[in-house]
Motif scaffolding. Structure first.
Motif, PDB file in Angstrom:
ATOM      1  N   SER A 134       0.832  -1.202   0.000  1.00 58.86           N
ATOM      2  CA  SER A 134       0.000   0.000   0.000  1.00 58.86           C
ATOM      3  C   SER A 134       0.867   1.253   0.000  1.00 58.86           C
ATOM      4  CB  SER A 134      -0.883   0.011   1.246  1.00 58.86           C
ATOM      5  OG  SER A 134      -1.571   1.222   1.352  1.00 58.86           O
ATOM      6  N   THR A 135       0.457   2.231  -0.782  1.00 64.64           N
ATOM      7  CA  THR A 135       1.124   3.532  -0.758  1.00 64.64           C
ATOM      8  C   THR A 135       0.162   4.636  -0.370  1.00 64.64           C
ATOM      9  OG1 THR A 135       0.679   3.851  -3.116  1.00 64.64           O
ATOM     10  CG2 THR A 135       2.810   2.888  -2.521  1.00 64.64           C
ATOM     11  N   SER A 136      -1.138   4.306  -0.294  1.00 62.86           N
ATOM     12  CA  SER A 136      -2.127   5.346  -0.057  1.00 62.86           C
ATOM     13  C   SER A 136      -2.837   5.246   1.283  1.00 62.86           C
ATOM     14  CB  SER A 136      -3.171   5.312  -1.179  1.00 62.86           C
ATOM     15  OG  SER A 136      -3.838   4.061  -1.162  1.00 62.86           O
ATOM     16  N   GLY A 137      -2.391   4.359   2.149  1.00 60.86           N
ATOM     17  CA  GLY A 137      -3.007   4.290   3.471  1.00 60.86           C
ATOM     18  C   GLY A 137      -4.150   3.319   3.530  1.00 60.86           C
ATOM     19  N   GLY A 138      -5.145   3.637   4.330  1.00 62.03           N
ATOM     20  CA  GLY A 138      -6.260   2.739   4.592  1.00 62.03           C
ATOM     21  C   GLY A 138      -6.460   2.690   6.090  1.00 62.03           C
ATOM     22  N   ALA A 139      -6.822   1.524   6.593  1.00 61.54           N
ATOM     23  CA  ALA A 139      -6.989   1.369   8.036  1.00 61.54           C
ATOM     24  C   ALA A 139      -5.635   1.546   8.738  1.00 61.54           C
ATOM     25  CB  ALA A 139      -7.560  -0.005   8.343  1.00 61.54           C
ATOM     26  N   VAL A 140      -5.686   1.998   9.975  1.00 61.92           N
ATOM     27  CA  VAL A 140      -4.469   2.220  10.758  1.00 61.92           C
ATOM     28  C   VAL A 140      -4.572   1.411  12.044  1.00 61.92           C
ATOM     29  CG1 VAL A 140      -3.078   3.930  11.994  1.00 61.92           C
ATOM     30  CG2 VAL A 140      -4.213   4.569   9.864  1.00 61.92           C
ATOM     31  N   ILE A 141      -3.519   0.691  12.386  1.00 63.23           N
ATOM     32  CA  ILE A 141      -3.445   0.027  13.682  1.00 63.23           C
ATOM     33  C   ILE A 141      -2.584   0.911  14.572  1.00 63.23           C
ATOM     34  CG2 ILE A 141      -2.723  -2.006  14.968  1.00 63.23           C
ATOM     35  CD1 ILE A 141      -3.060  -3.627  12.417  1.00 63.23           C
ATOM     36  N   THR A 142      -3.107   1.240  15.740  1.00 67.90           N
ATOM     37  CA  THR A 142      -2.414   2.114  16.679  1.00 67.90           C
ATOM     38  C   THR A 142      -2.009   1.303  17.904  1.00 67.90           C
ATOM     39  OG1 THR A 142      -3.695   4.009  15.912  1.00 67.90           O
ATOM     40  CG2 THR A 142      -2.592   4.232  18.034  1.00 67.90           C
ATOM     41  N   PHE A 143      -0.729   1.371  18.247  1.00 69.23           N
ATOM     42  CA  PHE A 143      -0.181   0.618  19.370  1.00 69.23           C
ATOM     43  C   PHE A 143       0.168   1.563  20.513  1.00 69.23           C
ATOM     44  CE2 PHE A 143       0.844  -1.816  15.583  1.00 69.23           C
ATOM     45  CZ  PHE A 143       0.456  -3.102  15.943  1.00 69.23           C
ATOM     46  N   GLN A 144       0.021   1.069  21.731  1.00 64.82           N
ATOM     47  CA  GLN A 144       0.457   1.811  22.908  1.00 64.82           C
ATOM     48  C   GLN A 144       1.877   1.371  23.230  1.00 64.82           C
ATOM     49  OE1 GLN A 144      -2.705   0.538  25.535  1.00 64.82           O
ATOM     50  NE2 GLN A 144      -3.624   2.566  25.412  1.00 64.82           N
ATOM     51  N   PRO A 145       2.818   2.297  23.308  1.00 61.32           N
ATOM     52  CA  PRO A 145       4.213   1.914  23.587  1.00 61.32           C
ATOM     53  C   PRO A 145       4.388   1.461  25.033  1.00 61.32           C
ATOM     54  CG  PRO A 145       4.000   4.302  23.482  1.00 61.32           C
ATOM     55  CD  PRO A 145       2.656   3.731  23.104  1.00 61.32           C
ATOM     56  N   ASP A 146       5.366   0.573  25.251  1.00 59.38           N
ATOM     57  CA  ASP A 146       5.701   0.133  26.607  1.00 59.38           C
ATOM     58  C   ASP A 146       6.339   1.266  27.406  1.00 59.38           C
ATOM     59  OD1 ASP A 146       4.752  -2.466  26.337  1.00 59.38           O
ATOM     60  OD2 ASP A 146       6.655  -3.181  25.540  1.00 59.38           O
ATOM     61  N   GLY A 147       7.214   2.024  26.755  1.00 54.98           N
ATOM     62  CA  GLY A 147       7.886   3.149  27.408  1.00 54.98           C
ATOM     63  C   GLY A 147       7.368   4.450  26.835  1.00 54.98           C
ATOM     64  N   SER A 148       8.231   5.459  26.867  1.00 48.94           N
ATOM     65  CA  SER A 148       7.829   6.739  26.276  1.00 48.94           C
ATOM     66  C   SER A 148       7.785   6.596  24.755  1.00 48.94           C
ATOM     67  CB  SER A 148       8.818   7.843  26.662  1.00 48.94           C
ATOM     68  OG  SER A 148      10.025   7.716  25.925  1.00 48.94           O
ATOM     69  N   ILE A 149       7.017   7.450  24.134  1.00 48.55           N
ATOM     70  CA  ILE A 149       6.891   7.393  22.681  1.00 48.55           C
ATOM     71  C   ILE A 149       8.246   7.700  22.022  1.00 48.55           C
ATOM     72  CG2 ILE A 149       6.127   9.768  22.257  1.00 48.55           C
ATOM     73  CD1 ILE A 149       3.946   8.543  20.400  1.00 48.55           C
ATOM     74  N   GLU A 150       9.061   8.543  22.660  1.00 47.74           N
ATOM     75  CA  GLU A 150      10.395   8.847  22.120  1.00 47.74           C
ATOM     76  C   GLU A 150      11.306   7.627  22.181  1.00 47.74           C
ATOM     77  OE1 GLU A 150       8.486  12.642  23.241  1.00 47.74           O
ATOM     78  OE2 GLU A 150       8.827  10.803  24.375  1.00 47.74           O
ATOM     79  N   GLU A 151      11.274   6.914  23.308  1.00 43.46           N
ATOM     80  CA  GLU A 151      12.092   5.704  23.443  1.00 43.46           C
ATOM     81  C   GLU A 151      11.672   4.646  22.429  1.00 43.46           C
ATOM     82  OE1 GLU A 151      13.023   5.765  28.231  1.00 43.46           O
ATOM     83  OE2 GLU A 151      11.159   4.870  27.511  1.00 43.46           O
ATOM     84  N   GLU A 152      10.377   4.490  22.271  1.00 41.73           N
ATOM     85  CA  GLU A 152       9.878   3.495  21.326  1.00 41.73           C
ATOM     86  C   GLU A 152      10.223   3.886  19.892  1.00 41.73           C
ATOM     87  OE1 GLU A 152       8.655   0.513  22.055  1.00 41.73           O
ATOM     88  OE2 GLU A 152       8.817   0.955  24.180  1.00 41.73           O
ATOM     89  N   ARG A 153      10.157   5.176  19.572  1.00 40.75           N
ATOM     90  CA  ARG A 153      10.561   5.633  18.228  1.00 40.75           C
ATOM     91  C   ARG A 153      12.009   5.250  17.978  1.00 40.75           C
ATOM     92  NH1 ARG A 153      11.146  11.541  18.266  1.00 40.75           N
ATOM     93  NH2 ARG A 153      12.923  10.857  19.491  1.00 40.75           N
ATOM     94  N   ASP A 154      12.889   5.535  18.934  1.00 41.34           N
ATOM     95  CA  ASP A 154      14.300   5.222  18.770  1.00 41.34           C
ATOM     96  C   ASP A 154      14.519   3.719  18.596  1.00 41.34           C
ATOM     97  OD1 ASP A 154      14.712   7.938  19.034  1.00 41.34           O
ATOM     98  OD2 ASP A 154      15.439   7.813  21.101  1.00 41.34           O
ATOM     99  N   ASP A 155      13.777   2.906  19.372  1.00 41.68           N
ATOM    100  CA  ASP A 155      13.882   1.455  19.235  1.00 41.68           C
ATOM    101  C   ASP A 155      13.399   0.998  17.861  1.00 41.68           C
ATOM    102  OD1 ASP A 155      14.937   1.194  21.765  1.00 41.68           O
ATOM    103  OD2 ASP A 155      13.061   0.501  22.681  1.00 41.68           O
ATOM    104  N   LEU A 156      12.285   1.560  17.397  1.00 40.96           N
ATOM    105  CA  LEU A 156      11.769   1.192  16.084  1.00 40.96           C
ATOM    106  C   LEU A 156      12.749   1.547  14.971  1.00 40.96           C
ATOM    107  CD1 LEU A 156       8.013   2.204  16.331  1.00 40.96           C
ATOM    108  CD2 LEU A 156       8.912  -0.101  15.980  1.00 40.96           C
ATOM    109  N   VAL A 157      13.353   2.722  15.065  1.00 32.39           N
ATOM    110  CA  VAL A 157      14.349   3.124  14.070  1.00 32.39           C
ATOM    111  C   VAL A 157      15.507   2.129  14.078  1.00 32.39           C
ATOM    112  CG1 VAL A 157      16.076   4.886  13.500  1.00 32.39           C
ATOM    113  CG2 VAL A 157      13.736   5.568  14.036  1.00 32.39           C
ATOM    114  N   GLY A 158      15.943   1.742  15.267  1.00 35.45           N
ATOM    115  CA  GLY A 158      17.036   0.777  15.389  1.00 35.45           C
ATOM    116  C   GLY A 158      16.693  -0.597  14.843  1.00 35.45           C
ATOM    117  N   ARG A 159      15.397  -0.925  14.808  1.00 34.10           N
ATOM    118  CA  ARG A 159      14.958  -2.219  14.283  1.00 34.10           C
ATOM    119  C   ARG A 159      14.473  -2.121  12.834  1.00 34.10           C
ATOM    120  NH1 ARG A 159      12.966  -2.707  19.834  1.00 34.10           N
ATOM    121  NH2 ARG A 159      10.893  -2.040  19.189  1.00 34.10           N
ATOM    122  N   GLY A 160      14.728  -0.973  12.204  1.00 39.81           N
ATOM    123  CA  GLY A 160      14.473  -0.826  10.779  1.00 39.81           C
ATOM    124  C   GLY A 160      13.072  -0.427  10.375  1.00 39.81           C
TER     125      GLY A 160
END
Length: 118
Positions: A58-84
Motif C-alpha cells: 500500500s502507498t495510499s493508506g487505509g486502516a491504521v493500527i495504533t499501538f500503545q508503547p511500553d515506554g515513552s513514545i520517544e524511546e519506542e521511536r528510537d527502538d523502532l528506528v534501530g529495528r528498521g
C-alpha cells in the motif's frame, strides 16, 4: 450488535517478511505461522496476517493500527528506528494525545499513541 473486536486482519504480500517485522520490530508474540495466514498476540487482541493473492504493498493508506508503547513514545521511536521500521514523520501533539506514524514491511499504516498527560 458488536461487543468486541475478535481479530484485526492485515493484508501482506510476503508472509515471512511480515511475520519477521511484527515479531522482531514490534516484539509481538507469534501464535501461529503459515504460508497464507499467521496470528500475533497484542495484549489479548489477535492480529491476523492475511496473504491474499491480490494483496499489494500500500502507498495510499487505509486502516491504521495504533499501538500503545511500553515506554515513552520517544524511546519506542528510537527502538523502532534501530529495528528498521519505516518512520513516516515526527511525533505530533494533539489535545487527545501524541502519535507517531510508521509503516510495516508491507506498507500498512501503523502508529504509536500515548495519551495526554493528566
Amino acid at each position: 450488535m458488536a461487543h468486541g473486536v475478535a481479530t484485526v486482519w492485515v493484508p501482506v504480500t510476503d508472509m515471512k517478511r511480515a511475520v519477521a517485522f511484527y515479531r522482531d520490530s514490534l516484539c509481538l508474540e507469534v501464535k501461529s505461522e503459515g504460508e497464507d495466514w499467521s496470528e500475533l498476540d497484542v495484549g489479548g487482541l489477535m492480529i491476523g496476517l492475511n496473504a491474499r493473492e491480490d494483496a499489494q504493498v500500500s502507498t495510499s493508506g487505509g486502516a491504521v493500527i495504533t499501538f500503545q508503547p511500553d515506554g515513552s513514545i520517544e524511546e519506542e521511536r528510537d527502538d523502532l528506528v534501530g529495528r528498521g521500521a519505516d518512520i513516516r514523520g515526527e511525533i505530533s501533539e494533539h489535545p487527545w494525545g501524541r502519535i507517531l506514524p510508521f509503516k510495516d514491511s508491507e506498507g500498512n499504516d501503523l502508529q504509536l499513541y500515548s495519551p495526554p498527560k493528566a
